[in-house]
Write a protein that holds these residues in place. Structure first.
Motif, PDB file in Angstrom:
ATOM      1  N   ILE A   1       6.511  -7.032  -5.124  1.00 23.00           N
ATOM      2  CA  ILE A   1       5.414  -6.075  -4.945  1.00 23.00           C
ATOM      3  C   ILE A   1       4.981  -5.519  -6.287  1.00 23.00           C
ATOM      4  CG2 ILE A   1       4.880  -3.759  -4.065  1.00 23.00           C
ATOM      5  CD1 ILE A   1       6.223  -4.585  -1.471  1.00 23.00           C
ATOM      6  N   ILE A   2       5.927  -5.188  -7.135  1.00 16.88           N
ATOM      7  CA  ILE A   2       5.602  -4.681  -8.471  1.00 16.88           C
ATOM      8  C   ILE A   2       4.793  -5.722  -9.241  1.00 16.88           C
ATOM      9  CG2 ILE A   2       6.567  -3.980 -10.698  1.00 16.88           C
ATOM     10  CD1 ILE A   2       6.781  -1.832  -8.446  1.00 16.88           C
ATOM     11  N   GLN A   3       5.168  -6.989  -9.134  1.00 15.28           N
ATOM     12  CA  GLN A   3       4.432  -8.049  -9.827  1.00 15.28           C
ATOM     13  C   GLN A   3       2.996  -8.154  -9.297  1.00 15.28           C
ATOM     14  OE1 GLN A   3       5.557  -9.721 -12.559  1.00 15.28           O
ATOM     15  NE2 GLN A   3       3.407 -10.287 -12.671  1.00 15.28           N
ATOM     16  N   ARG A   4       2.824  -8.051  -8.000  1.00 12.81           N
ATOM     17  CA  ARG A   4       1.467  -8.091  -7.421  1.00 12.81           C
ATOM     18  C   ARG A   4       0.634  -6.918  -7.904  1.00 12.81           C
ATOM     19  NH1 ARG A   4       1.390  -9.238  -1.126  1.00 12.81           N
ATOM     20  NH2 ARG A   4      -0.801  -8.872  -1.536  1.00 12.81           N
ATOM     21  N   LEU A   5       1.236  -5.743  -7.990  1.00 12.13           N
ATOM     22  CA  LEU A   5       0.512  -4.575  -8.493  1.00 12.13           C
ATOM     23  C   LEU A   5       0.144  -4.742  -9.962  1.00 12.13           C
ATOM     24  CD1 LEU A   5       2.532  -1.738  -6.726  1.00 12.13           C
ATOM     25  CD2 LEU A   5       0.208  -2.496  -6.194  1.00 12.13           C
TER      26      LEU A   5
ATOM     27  N   TYR B   1      11.052   1.631 -11.343  1.00 10.86           N
ATOM     28  CA  TYR B   1       9.658   1.382 -11.697  1.00 10.86           C
ATOM     29  C   TYR B   1       8.846   2.668 -11.683  1.00 10.86           C
ATOM     30  CZ  TYR B   1      11.097  -3.392 -10.748  1.00 10.86           C
ATOM     31  OH  TYR B   1      11.756  -4.595 -10.755  1.00 10.86           O
ATOM     32  N   GLU B   2       7.906   2.741 -12.627  1.00 11.88           N
ATOM     33  CA  GLU B   2       7.052   3.930 -12.769  1.00 11.88           C
ATOM     34  C   GLU B   2       5.625   3.472 -13.047  1.00 11.88           C
ATOM     35  OE1 GLU B   2       6.687   7.893 -15.602  1.00 11.88           O
ATOM     36  OE2 GLU B   2       7.985   6.251 -16.212  1.00 11.88           O
ATOM     37  N   LEU B   3       4.681   4.071 -12.340  1.00 20.48           N
ATOM     38  CA  LEU B   3       3.262   3.793 -12.563  1.00 20.48           C
ATOM     39  C   LEU B   3       2.776   4.674 -13.703  1.00 20.48           C
ATOM     40  CD1 LEU B   3       0.568   2.483 -11.667  1.00 20.48           C
ATOM     41  CD2 LEU B   3       0.286   4.412 -10.104  1.00 20.48           C
ATOM     42  N   LYS B   4       2.246   4.056 -14.764  1.00 18.99           N
ATOM     43  CA  LYS B   4       1.770   4.804 -15.918  1.00 18.99           C
ATOM     44  C   LYS B   4       0.310   5.200 -15.758  1.00 18.99           C
ATOM     45  CE  LYS B   4       5.036   5.422 -18.853  1.00 18.99           C
ATOM     46  NZ  LYS B   4       5.519   6.759 -19.080  1.00 18.99           N
ATOM     47  N   GLU B   5      -0.515   4.261 -15.382  1.00 22.60           N
ATOM     48  CA  GLU B   5      -1.939   4.541 -15.232  1.00 22.60           C
ATOM     49  C   GLU B   5      -2.466   3.794 -14.018  1.00 22.60           C
ATOM     50  OE1 GLU B   5      -4.209   3.680 -18.700  1.00 22.60           O
ATOM     51  OE2 GLU B   5      -2.763   4.634 -20.034  1.00 22.60           O
ATOM     52  N   VAL B   6      -3.469   4.365 -13.388  1.00 23.80           N
ATOM     53  CA  VAL B   6      -4.111   3.732 -12.253  1.00 23.80           C
ATOM     54  C   VAL B   6      -5.107   2.707 -12.780  1.00 23.80           C
ATOM     55  CG1 VAL B   6      -5.536   4.122 -10.219  1.00 23.80           C
ATOM     56  CG2 VAL B   6      -3.769   5.769 -10.844  1.00 23.80           C
TER      57      VAL B   6
ATOM     58  N   ASP C   1      15.429   1.939   1.634  1.00 21.35           N
ATOM     59  CA  ASP C   1      15.589   3.136   2.466  1.00 21.35           C
ATOM     60  C   ASP C   1      14.251   3.674   2.970  1.00 21.35           C
ATOM     61  OD1 ASP C   1      18.333   3.082   2.142  1.00 21.35           O
ATOM     62  OD2 ASP C   1      18.358   4.613   0.575  1.00 21.35           O
ATOM     63  N   LEU C   2      13.260   3.737   2.078  1.00 24.93           N
ATOM     64  CA  LEU C   2      11.989   4.378   2.423  1.00 24.93           C
ATOM     65  C   LEU C   2      11.004   3.461   3.134  1.00 24.93           C
ATOM     66  CD1 LEU C   2      11.443   6.280  -0.945  1.00 24.93           C
ATOM     67  CD2 LEU C   2      12.128   7.286   1.245  1.00 24.93           C
ATOM     68  N   PHE C   3      10.976   2.183   2.738  1.00 26.89           N
ATOM     69  CA  PHE C   3       9.918   1.287   3.218  1.00 26.89           C
ATOM     70  C   PHE C   3      10.432  -0.012   3.822  1.00 26.89           C
ATOM     71  CE2 PHE C   3       8.331   3.650  -0.540  1.00 26.89           C
ATOM     72  CZ  PHE C   3       7.414   4.448   0.116  1.00 26.89           C
TER      73      PHE C   3
ATOM     74  N   LYS D   1       0.827  -1.216   0.000  1.00 29.66           N
ATOM     75  CA  LYS D   1       0.000   0.000   0.000  1.00 29.66           C
ATOM     76  C   LYS D   1       0.855   1.257   0.000  1.00 29.66           C
ATOM     77  CE  LYS D   1      -3.860  -2.225   2.321  1.00 29.66           C
ATOM     78  NZ  LYS D   1      -4.574  -2.400   3.586  1.00 29.66           N
ATOM     79  N   LYS D   2       1.922   1.257   0.778  1.00 29.24           N
ATOM     80  CA  LYS D   2       2.796   2.429   0.841  1.00 29.24           C
ATOM     81  C   LYS D   2       3.509   2.663  -0.479  1.00 29.24           C
ATOM     82  CE  LYS D   2       3.676   2.439   5.811  1.00 29.24           C
ATOM     83  NZ  LYS D   2       4.697   2.282   6.855  1.00 29.24           N
ATOM     84  N   ILE D   3       3.974   1.600  -1.100  1.00 29.38           N
ATOM     85  CA  ILE D   3       4.671   1.738  -2.384  1.00 29.38           C
ATOM     86  C   ILE D   3       3.695   2.175  -3.463  1.00 29.38           C
ATOM     87  CG2 ILE D   3       5.864   0.428  -4.200  1.00 29.38           C
ATOM     88  CD1 ILE D   3       7.289  -1.052  -1.822  1.00 29.38           C
ATOM     89  N   LEU D   4       2.489   1.632  -3.458  1.00 32.64           N
ATOM     90  CA  LEU D   4       1.479   2.058  -4.424  1.00 32.64           C
ATOM     91  C   LEU D   4       1.160   3.540  -4.245  1.00 32.64           C
ATOM     92  CD1 LEU D   4      -0.520   1.545  -6.684  1.00 32.64           C
ATOM     93  CD2 LEU D   4      -2.144   0.721  -4.959  1.00 32.64           C
ATOM     94  N   ALA D   5       0.976   3.981  -3.026  1.00 30.43           N
ATOM     95  CA  ALA D   5       0.693   5.401  -2.761  1.00 30.43           C
ATOM     96  C   ALA D   5       1.862   6.272  -3.244  1.00 30.43           C
ATOM     97  CB  ALA D   5       0.442   5.622  -1.277  1.00 30.43           C
TER      98      ALA D   5
END
Length: 71
Positions: A36-40, A64-69, A26-28, A7-11
């Motif tokens: 996690i990327i595969q699950r998303l 990794y970069e989110l293109k569309e929700v 470092d962040l999470f 959830k934190k990485i998705l946000a």
């Protein structure tokens, strides 16, 4: 990996930011970013992988970069 990290990485990605494995640690405190990327992706998120050179100039890593929700 746990759902809180997911959830934190998705946000984080939804803010228009990109993330690498080193940043995920470092962040999470996430050592399995690719899982996690595969699950998303399996949940319908359009996440692209960019290859970057390592700072040492030897080898590369994924960013990794989110293109569309997901709909």
């Amino acid at each position: 990996m746990n759902s809180t990290q997911l959830k934190k990485i998705l946000a984080y990605l939804k803010q228009g930011k990109t993330i690498s494995q080193a940043e995920a640690i470092d962040l999470f405190n996430c050592y399995r970013l690719s899982a996690i990327i595969q699950r998303l992706r399996n949940a319908g998120y359009d996440i692209v992988t960019h290859r970057e050179r390592n700072k040492s100039g030897v080898g590369s890593h994924a960013r990794y970069e989110l293109k569309e929700v997901a709909a």
